[in-house]
Design a protein around this motif. Sequence first.
Motif, mmCIF file in Angstrom:
data_model
loop_
_atom_site.group_PDB
_atom_site.id
_atom_site.type_symbol
_atom_site.label_atom_id
_atom_site.label_comp_id
_atom_site.label_asym_id
_atom_site.label_seq_id
_atom_site.Cartn_x
_atom_site.Cartn_y
_atom_site.Cartn_z
ATOM 1 N N ASP A 216 0.815 -1.214 0.000
ATOM 2 C CA ASP A 216 0.000 0.000 0.000
ATOM 3 C C ASP A 216 0.847 1.262 0.000
ATOM 4 N N GLN A 218 3.074 2.151 2.343
ATOM 5 C CA GLN A 218 3.388 2.650 3.676
ATOM 6 C C GLN A 218 4.817 2.258 4.054
ATOM 7 N N GLU A 235 -1.418 6.781 7.221
ATOM 8 C CA GLU A 235 -2.110 7.133 5.982
ATOM 9 C C GLU A 235 -3.484 6.476 5.888
ATOM 10 N N LYS A 236 -3.552 5.185 6.186
ATOM 11 C CA LYS A 236 -4.826 4.471 6.085
ATOM 12 C C LYS A 236 -5.858 4.972 7.087
ATOM 13 N N LEU A 240 -9.472 6.828 6.062
ATOM 14 C CA LEU A 240 -10.775 6.333 6.508
ATOM 15 C C LEU A 240 -11.502 7.384 7.338
ATOM 16 N N TYR A 283 -9.913 -2.791 3.625
ATOM 17 C CA TYR A 283 -8.595 -2.526 3.033
ATOM 18 C C TYR A 283 -7.798 -1.486 3.832
ATOM 19 N N LEU A 284 -8.487 -0.723 4.669
ATOM 20 C CA LEU A 284 -7.819 0.362 5.393
ATOM 21 C C LEU A 284 -7.606 0.043 6.859
ATOM 22 N N GLN A 285 -8.113 -1.094 7.328
ATOM 23 C CA GLN A 285 -7.946 -1.440 8.732
ATOM 24 C C GLN A 285 -6.698 -2.295 8.922
#
Length: 285
Positions: A216, A218, A235-236, A240, A283-285
Amino acid sequence: MPGWAEILTRSVVFLIVLFLITKALGKKQMSQLDIFQYITGIVIGGIIAIHVTDVTTNVMYGLLALAVWLVIPITIEFMQLKSKRFRNLIQGNGTVLIQNGKIMEDNLKKERYTTDDLLKELRNNNIFNARNVEFAVLEPTGKVNVLPKKENQPITPKILGASVAPEKEPQTVVMDGKALLEPLANASLNTNWLETELEKMNISIENVFLAQVDSDGQLTVDLYDDKLTVPVPTEKPLLLASMKKCQADLELFALATENQASKQLYQRNSERMQQAIDKITPYLQ
């Protein structure tokens, strides 16, 4: 030449030869051995031991014997690639120890496997009760592979019907304080991006022991100085949180306006944003 000097010279020569032979035989020779690979390792070790310690032997004979035992395994492996029957003859076949949850006692006797041996191998596979095993096979290398019963298999996102983000291997972009250009290119990044990310963390590249980039994008950093703390990638979570704030703002605008057309527009876009949040949250957790 004094005896000690000759032994030293032979040791260096045969060490180099052994290194070259091992490279030529490939990585398979260093993994779990089948019967022929086991024999090859013993013979090569014996040849080297004899010709290193016994100064009366002819070094050329030792090198010739090693050349033969380099050609033989390569020829055998080539023939195994061409013939399944020959491969079975050299490597052997796996022996089923448990099938359909039932222990195959005759196969245990055939392989001279005791009940204690079987239970030990099951424990090595993190299984402590034989009734939890659906299938187990003794491979030609001596390793026992186990398939647990369905109800005892680990839960995966597929079983739960959950979607997860695709993930590729992380790229090591900094090692020992130096940027690695090839991994950066593999991640579609460059040194300018790396310098910018490190500046955000107030870190100079010379102080970085290891830095990796996940699929991703990061960046995770480990410093030489273990007393210093490095900020966790945010970032994630920030993305969110921003999406949830936009959705909440749209709902607030829908409640605040008196215009029905605008209210419907805000509500419709709020619902779309919520749908997007629901899809992207895994996808963001």
